[in-house]
Motif scaffolding. Structure first.
Motif, mmCIF file in Angstrom:
data_model
loop_
_atom_site.group_PDB
_atom_site.id
_atom_site.type_symbol
_atom_site.label_atom_id
_atom_site.label_comp_id
_atom_site.label_asym_id
_atom_site.label_seq_id
_atom_site.Cartn_x
_atom_site.Cartn_y
_atom_site.Cartn_z
ATOM 1 N N CYS A 146 -9.625 9.136 4.007
ATOM 2 C CA CYS A 146 -9.008 8.780 2.449
ATOM 3 C C CYS A 146 -8.842 7.291 2.312
ATOM 4 C CB CYS A 146 -7.491 9.128 2.508
ATOM 5 S SG CYS A 146 -6.369 8.122 3.497
ATOM 6 N N ALA A 149 -5.209 12.921 1.134
ATOM 7 C CA ALA A 149 -4.843 11.953 1.726
ATOM 8 C C ALA A 149 -5.170 10.641 0.821
ATOM 9 C CB ALA A 149 -4.853 11.730 3.211
ATOM 10 N N GLY A 150 -4.600 9.684 0.920
ATOM 11 C CA GLY A 150 -5.057 8.284 0.210
ATOM 12 C C GLY A 150 -4.141 7.029 0.278
ATOM 13 N N GLY A 151 -4.657 6.166 -0.009
ATOM 14 C CA GLY A 151 -3.983 4.951 -0.231
ATOM 15 C C GLY A 151 -3.999 4.390 -1.812
ATOM 16 N N ARG A 166 5.571 9.802 8.343
ATOM 17 C CA ARG A 166 4.440 9.444 7.783
ATOM 18 C C ARG A 166 4.575 10.305 6.442
ATOM 19 N NH1 ARG A 166 1.263 6.747 10.857
ATOM 20 N NH2 ARG A 166 1.297 7.209 13.090
ATOM 21 N N ALA A 167 3.704 9.897 5.373
ATOM 22 C CA ALA A 167 3.522 10.458 4.088
ATOM 23 C C ALA A 167 3.618 12.038 4.283
ATOM 24 C CB ALA A 167 2.452 9.938 3.286
ATOM 25 N N LYS A 168 2.764 12.444 5.127
ATOM 26 C CA LYS A 168 2.426 13.885 5.306
ATOM 27 C C LYS A 168 3.817 14.521 5.899
ATOM 28 C CE LYS A 168 -0.412 17.549 7.429
ATOM 29 N NZ LYS A 168 0.570 18.284 8.344
ATOM 30 N N ALA A 194 -7.052 4.675 3.283
ATOM 31 C CA ALA A 194 -5.629 4.003 3.133
ATOM 32 C C ALA A 194 -5.810 2.827 4.705
ATOM 33 C CB ALA A 194 -4.536 4.718 3.738
ATOM 34 N N THR A 221 1.123 4.807 0.853
ATOM 35 C CA THR A 221 0.336 5.663 1.820
ATOM 36 C C THR A 221 0.726 7.275 1.219
ATOM 37 O OG1 THR A 221 0.179 6.675 4.041
ATOM 38 C CG2 THR A 221 2.022 4.941 3.546
ATOM 39 N N CYS A 222 -0.266 8.019 0.599
ATOM 40 C CA CYS A 222 -0.093 9.108 0.085
ATOM 41 C C CYS A 222 -0.537 10.491 0.856
ATOM 42 C CB CYS A 222 -0.528 9.118 -1.305
ATOM 43 S SG CYS A 222 0.023 7.581 -2.181
ATOM 44 N N ALA A 223 0.270 11.452 0.650
ATOM 45 C CA ALA A 223 -0.138 13.017 0.773
ATOM 46 C C ALA A 223 -0.222 13.829 -0.011
ATOM 47 C CB ALA A 223 0.191 13.310 2.016
ATOM 48 N N LYS A 262 0.024 2.485 11.384
ATOM 49 C CA LYS A 262 1.075 2.736 10.607
ATOM 50 C C LYS A 262 1.029 3.215 9.427
ATOM 51 C CE LYS A 262 5.206 0.075 9.594
ATOM 52 N NZ LYS A 262 6.125 0.798 9.745
ATOM 53 N N VAL A 263 -0.096 3.114 8.415
ATOM 54 C CA VAL A 263 -0.216 3.431 7.054
ATOM 55 C C VAL A 263 -0.644 4.740 7.146
ATOM 56 C CG1 VAL A 263 -0.360 1.165 6.267
ATOM 57 C CG2 VAL A 263 -2.638 2.292 6.616
ATOM 58 N N CYS A 264 -1.532 5.308 8.129
ATOM 59 C CA CYS A 264 -2.358 6.484 8.169
ATOM 60 C C CYS A 264 -1.289 7.806 7.688
ATOM 61 C CB CYS A 264 -3.000 7.131 9.209
ATOM 62 S SG CYS A 264 -3.531 8.536 9.083
ATOM 63 N N PRO A 265 -1.686 8.486 6.398
ATOM 64 C CA PRO A 265 -0.738 9.227 5.775
ATOM 65 C C PRO A 265 -0.528 10.536 6.674
ATOM 66 C CG PRO A 265 -2.394 8.878 4.241
ATOM 67 C CD PRO A 265 -2.834 8.009 5.452
ATOM 68 N N LEU A 266 -1.657 10.665 7.608
ATOM 69 C CA LEU A 266 -1.886 12.087 8.124
ATOM 70 C C LEU A 266 -1.567 11.930 9.609
ATOM 71 C CD1 LEU A 266 -5.002 13.398 6.330
ATOM 72 C CD2 LEU A 266 -2.627 13.705 5.860
ATOM 73 N N LEU A 298 0.918 -1.321 0.043
ATOM 74 C CA LEU A 298 0.042 -0.083 0.180
ATOM 75 C C LEU A 298 1.032 1.208 0.115
ATOM 76 C CD1 LEU A 298 -3.256 1.110 0.589
ATOM 77 C CD2 LEU A 298 -2.334 1.826 2.604
ATOM 78 N N GLY A 353 3.800 1.412 2.791
ATOM 79 C CA GLY A 353 3.230 1.193 4.105
ATOM 80 C C GLY A 353 4.180 0.755 5.111
ATOM 81 N N THR A 354 5.271 -0.214 4.857
ATOM 82 C CA THR A 354 6.177 -0.574 5.739
ATOM 83 C C THR A 354 7.326 0.736 6.108
ATOM 84 O OG1 THR A 354 7.579 -1.261 3.867
ATOM 85 C CG2 THR A 354 6.165 -3.038 4.689
ATOM 86 N N GLN A 355 7.184 1.655 5.244
ATOM 87 C CA GLN A 355 8.060 2.681 5.624
ATOM 88 C C GLN A 355 7.570 3.783 6.409
ATOM 89 O OE1 GLN A 355 11.522 2.627 4.541
ATOM 90 N NE2 GLN A 355 10.789 0.603 4.011
ATOM 91 N N SER A 356 6.257 3.717 6.691
ATOM 92 C CA SER A 356 5.305 4.759 7.295
ATOM 93 C C SER A 356 5.555 4.419 8.937
ATOM 94 C CB SER A 356 4.010 4.469 6.646
ATOM 95 O OG SER A 356 3.240 5.772 7.463
ATOM 96 N N GLY A 357 5.445 5.586 9.516
ATOM 97 C CA GLY A 357 5.233 5.388 11.045
ATOM 98 C C GLY A 357 5.349 6.759 11.588
ATOM 99 N N SER A 366 -8.040 -0.100 3.723
ATOM 100 C CA SER A 366 -7.604 -1.234 2.839
ATOM 101 C C SER A 366 -6.834 -2.112 3.324
ATOM 102 C CB SER A 366 -7.172 -0.501 1.501
ATOM 103 O OG SER A 366 -5.972 0.376 1.976
ATOM 104 N N VAL A 367 -6.011 -1.774 4.237
ATOM 105 C CA VAL A 367 -4.795 -2.599 4.954
ATOM 106 C C VAL A 367 -5.634 -3.548 6.230
ATOM 107 C CG1 VAL A 367 -3.142 -1.470 3.988
ATOM 108 C CG2 VAL A 367 -3.953 -1.088 6.420
#
Lengths: 399, 59
Positions: B12, A259-261, A236-238, B14, A180-182, B46-50, A178, A228-232, B17-18
């Motif tokens: 969003c 934001a989105g996946g 995070r994307a933002k 995300a 994870t996008c901003a 973990k995946v939440c972009p915000l 996944l 997704g594995t790089q997010s935390g 979906s996971v």
């Protein structure tokens, strides 16, 4: 809302709209439900699409759908070096940056004019499944839940699809697949108005990329996706996006935050079931390399409606009959590209910044007569044969 | 348990979906958590972009 349609579509994005329009044009009764209060908002998209791709669906492109015409792309390596792809070289990376708010609404208008019934703020809360056959949905609308039955139900409910799960199909996206996008819609920024920009690198967007898609002279979608594995927490994307924006566009104004996946996994193993067709992002049919999904959603939406029409006419709504949809999209140019691009994505996410620098430097000096994603990767592999040593699945694309 | 910071959520999908349990859903412009099904795996956090999801102590 009627209690029965020939075709019930869950979701009012471009895929659902094309399915509704096509099915209605074929003389079927069509109901489409959208859980949001308005079509096209909030948009979760960078809004780019190739000119030739969008041209497949329309005789004329309405100017109000287009925010910017794109004439080339700029790729920026982790070390800051860059090169431009001309229109001839950039393929699907040139075309349009859409205004999805207008575009999505117009697609729905077209579906309505073709005879489809559209309901916003109408949410599927469960599937109706009888003897293993999907027979419609339980829909919450105007404060009450009602059963809406259909000969064929089309799941077009996006990356967060729940409907398919209620039908017994596991659509969970693996964490590492996944993106994870901003994204910010920014104005008052210095950009090249007709050039899309792509940054790669672990510091800027680990296992993903950052994009700048112009929407006008000094306005652009500025966004990024990371795995997704790089997010935390704290990365995070933002967080990555804020870091980039603060450095490169400190004077810019953020006028929208999105934001989105995006799934970059393989598509679902099977995209039909008895009485059910799954399309677009709900079927995980977005491009694993780029994350692009507008064309794929429209393509599968239209195809789903065509196959549904045939099956309804013949009276055979079984999985076996609907498999024509699954086979057709997999055998299409789009399906083959998805398969190939998934394998390529598997390579690219493993590359270090050093490797990315080396690859972009070597590609910069290439002159390829027939430039495409495939030819680009062929050249990369020639230059870096070790990259595919362990990926036997890729070999067939280079023979 | 998972807590949703609604003022931050970008609606969003995300996280939905996971979620391996299907315990999340977008409802009326907000994220809804089905606590009966949530297994506290925290993949959604973990995946939440915000950063709209966080782990909170059970009250």
């Amino acid at each position: 809302m009627k209690s029965e349609y020939d075709v019930l579509i869950i979701g009012g994005g471009p895929g659902g709209a094309l399915a509704a329009k096509t099915a209605a044009k074929n003389g079927l009764s069509v109901g489409l439900i959208e859980k949001r209060p308005a079509i096209g908002a909030p948009v979760r998209c960078a809004e780019g699409i190739g000119e030739d791709l969008i041209g497949e669906f329309f005789d004329e492109i309405d100017p109000k759908w287009i925010s910017a015409k794109i004439e080339g792309a700029k790729l920026i390596a982790p070390d800051g070096s860059y090169f431009y792809l001309s229109p001839e070289m950039a393929g699907n990376e040139v075309g349009f940056v859409l205004d999805r708010k207008f575009f999505d609404r117009d697609l729905i208008w077209q579906a309505v004019h073709a005879g489809a019934e559209i309901f916003v703020k109408a949410r599927a809360v469960d599937a109706i499944v009888e003897g293993g056959v999907v027979c419609g949905a339980k829909v919450e609308y105007n404060g009450r839940v009602q059963e809406v039955r259909a000969k064929i139900t089309i799941a077009a409910d996006g990356v967060e699809s729940k409907f398919t799960r209620w039908c017994g199909i596991d659509t969970t996206v693996p964490l590492g697949e996944l993106e994870t996008c901003a994204q910010y819609l920014m104005t008052d920024i210095n950009i090249e108005p007709n050039i899309t920009v792509f940054y790669v690198g672990r510091d800027i967007a680990p296992e993903g990329y950052l994009w700048i898609f112009p929407k006008g002279e000094r306005t652009a979608n500025v966004g990024l996706g990371i795995s997704g594995t790089q997010s935390g927490d704290g990365h995070r994307a933002k967080d990555y996006l804020d870091k980039y924006v603060n450095e490169f566009f400190p004077e810019g104004k953020i006028i929208e935050q999105i934001a989105g996946g995006v799934s970059v996994c393989e598509p679902l193993e099977c995209t039909v079931s008895d009485g059910l067709i799954i399309i677009g992002d709900a079927a995980r049919i977005s491009d694993p390399m780029t994350g692009g999904g507008i064309y794929n959603a429209m393509y599968t939406g239209r195809l789903a409606a065509e196959v549904a029409s045939k099956c309804i006419e013949s009276g055979d709504l079984s999985k076996g009959a609907l498999m024509e949809y699954d086979s057709m999209w997999r055998d299409s140019k789009m399906g083959r590209a998805l398969e190939r691009n998934y394998q390529m994505k598997e390579i690219f996410v493993k590359l270090s910044d050093k490797q990315l620098n080396a690859i972009l430097t070597s590609v910069k000096n290439l002159k390829m007569a027939d430039f495409s994603t495939l030819s680009l990767v062929k050249e990369i592999v020639k230059l870096n044969p070790k990259l595919i040593r362990d990926l036997t699945g890729l070999k067939k694309y280079f023979e | 348990m998972i807590k949703v910071r609604r003022e931050v959520c970008g609606y969003c999908g995300a996280c939905v979906s996971v979620c391996p349990e299907g315990a999340l859903e977008l409802v009326d412009a907000y994220l809804s958590v089905d606590y009966d099904n949530c297994k506290n795996c925290n993949i959604c956090v973990k995946v939440c972009p915000l950063g709209a999801l966080e782990v909170a102590d059970e009250e």
